[in-house]
Design an enzyme around this catalytic site. Structure first.
Site, PDB file in Angstrom:
ATOM      1  N   HIS A 138      -3.587  -5.459   1.337  1.00 33.08           N
ATOM      2  CA  HIS A 138      -3.160  -5.820   2.686  1.00 33.08           C
ATOM      3  C   HIS A 138      -3.572  -7.268   2.949  1.00 33.08           C
ATOM      4  O   HIS A 138      -4.608  -7.721   2.477  1.00 33.08           O
ATOM      5  CB  HIS A 138      -3.849  -4.929   3.728  1.00 33.08           C
ATOM      6  CG  HIS A 138      -3.403  -3.512   3.710  1.00 33.08           C
ATOM      7  ND1 HIS A 138      -2.209  -3.097   4.248  1.00 33.08           N
ATOM      8  CD2 HIS A 138      -4.012  -2.391   3.221  1.00 33.08           C
ATOM      9  CE1 HIS A 138      -2.095  -1.782   4.112  1.00 33.08           C
ATOM     10  NE2 HIS A 138      -3.170  -1.333   3.488  1.00 33.08           N
TER      11      HIS A 138
ATOM     12  N   CYS B 249       0.834  -1.200   0.000  1.00 34.37           N
ATOM     13  CA  CYS B 249       0.000   0.000   0.000  1.00 34.37           C
ATOM     14  C   CYS B 249       0.872   1.256   0.000  1.00 34.37           C
ATOM     15  O   CYS B 249       1.500   1.569  -1.005  1.00 34.37           O
ATOM     16  CB  CYS B 249      -0.980  -0.034   1.163  1.00 34.37           C
ATOM     17  SG  CYS B 249      -2.351   1.148   0.975  1.00 34.37           S
TER      18      CYS B 249
END
Length: 479
Positions: free
Chosen positions: A434, A331
């Site tokens: 994630h 991310c």
């Protein structure tokens, strides 16, 4: 049965509220009861995607412990720190620009009706609601604006446990001082003191618990031994800075611990993978000897990138990559690995990237929050074992990332819709998803092994409190 609310209060942050709440959720669920967790307000950059938006990771795991579907009502207000004096406000799963801009004292009264409504809805649907407080209920400078501790306890008529970290020292003073500073009418809500993280012979505590009971009228109902490896991430806002290894070390994974690190809980499974040492790095010296370097998520990507450069970590990461060492960005970490961060809306700030992936990230006003399942394409080099592996995870980000138009030869997408990218050499991987290390298929592909299941972890927590609470206390809290 009438819905009962059990609340875990703490004398300090880090006392053990989050994991004890999870343990209680599983203990009551194993009695055949319908259980839900609740925390009115959480301050954390560890968040999970659920139906309707995002909630704090602690409440997500507590819901799983309760065998419940995670729900935005379980954490109606989430504060995600972006600077020392500024947090993004998430109300009922959605970012609120209005509340983010509002002073926190004014915000409390504004959001209380929705907090109370969320709690009441959970009470109507469940046999037991296990509530977690925040910090301490005796912060007298905050009592007038309290929406997470005693106000919640009163609203729910909760039966409260007060837990303290005895390993810090001063536990009995913490318990007595907290009790003394609580309004007298609220003290009646306390049903027991809990000593957490005790080392040694519990009989040596006498006569302190008895003296404390004589002063307060409240018994110490549990002395919980120190148990570092309970399997859950530390409480929100508490950074577990120790390195961890399971068995003889064959691979060291160093995660860069920048100031606004987010979703660090997704690395928890690595603590229990045989042969893997998980370490947190803030200096170049702490990256030395790492087999893999991981740049995790960030709540302030450009700010954390500036910090990383100030520590000299950028040069250490570049040198590691130049030697062929494996680098992973997740991310915000993916965004840092690119060529540039572009911020036309003033969300995060412009910055040059580390230049290890041929990517450009533009921060958009709209936030992407969703569950995703995808399959890796063909990967090479250090990450080849992930080729064709399906992964389930979640996205939480403002950035939109694409290949630099003049550098297409230096890397390529390895997952649909730009969810993952790899450099041409094959040792640098960037991923928007994630949860890579929480996915059983990915763990097996990377390490040939898997961490214990969450269900086994939750059962272990329930067994632990069952063994260490005084007989009848847990059942008595809901009688």
């Amino acid at each position: 049965m009438t819905t009962r609310c059990v609340m875990v209060l703490g004398t300090t942050s880090g006392a053990g509220k989050s994991w004890l709440t999870a343990a209680l959720c599983r203990w009551y669920a194993r009695q055949g009861l319908k259980v839900a967790p609740f925390k009115a307000q959480n301050m954390s950059n560890n968040a999970r995607v659920v139906g309707g938006g995002e909630i704090g990771s602690a409440q997500y795991f507590q819901a799983l412990a309760a065998r419940a579907v995670p729900d935005v009502r379980m954490n109606p207000l989430l504060l995600k720190p972006e600077r020392d004096t500024h947090s993004q406000v998430v109300l009922m799963g959605q970012v609120s620009a209005e509340l983010t801009a509002m002073p926190w004292r004014g915000r409390s009264e504004r959001v209380w009706p929705q907090i109370a409504q969320a709690l009441d809805a959970l009470r109507a649907e469940n046999d037991v609601v296990v509530i977690e407080g925040a910090g301490s209920p005796a912060e007298i400078n905050l009592m007038a604006s309290d929406i997470v501790n005693l106000r919640v306890a009163r609203h729910a008529d909760a039966r409260c446990l007060l837990v303290t970290d005895i390993d810090r020292g001063g536990a009995f003073a913490h318990l007595y001082g907290t009790w003394a500073l609580m309004p007298e009418s609220d003290r009646a809500l306390l049903r027991g003191f809990v000593l957490n993280k005790f080392r040694g012979d519990a009989s040596l505590l006498a006569p302190a618990p008895q003296q404390l009971q004589a002063l307060t009228g409240i018994a110490t109902v549990a002395t919980l031994p120190m148990w570092r490896e309970h399997g859950l991430p530390e409480e929100d806002g508490v950074f577990d800075d120790r390195s961890h290894a399971s068995g003889a070390v064959t691979r060291t994974v160093a995660v860069v611990a920048y100031p606004r690190i987010s979703n660090l809980d997704e690395f928890q499974p690595l603590k229990n993978v045989p042969g893997v040492r998980l370490a947190w790095a803030r200096t170049p010296a702490e990256l030395a000897g790492a087999d893999w370097i991981v740049l995790p998520g960030s709540k302030h990507t450009s700010g954390d990138l500036a910090w990383l450069r100030a520590q000299g970590l950028d040069r250490a990461i570049a040198a590691h990559a130049a030697r062929g060492g494996a680098v992973l960005g997740v991310c915000g970490g993916l965004q840092m690995l690119g060529e540039a961060l572009v911020d036309p809306h003033g969300i995060d700030g412009n910055a040059p990237g580390l230049g290890l992936l041929p990517l450009v990230t533009v921060f958009e006003r709209e936030k992407t929050v969703r569950h995703r399942a995808a399959v890796f394409g063909q990967l090479g080099g250090a990450w080849a074992s992930l080729s064709n592996v399906p992964v389930a995870g979640y996205e939480i980000h403002h950035g939109q990332t694409a290949i630099h138009p003049q550098m297409a030869q230096d890397g390529h997408a390895v997952m649909p819709e730009g969810l993952a990218w790899q450099n041409a050499r094959g040792n640098v991987l960037g991923l928007y998803l994630h949860g890579l290390f929480e996915d059983a298929a990915a763990l097996h592909a990377l390490f040939g092994a898997a961490a214990p299941t969450l269900d086994a972890t939750f059962d272990g927590l329930a067994d632990f409190i069952d063994n260490h609470f005084e007989a009848g206390v847990l059942q008595g809290l809901i009688a």
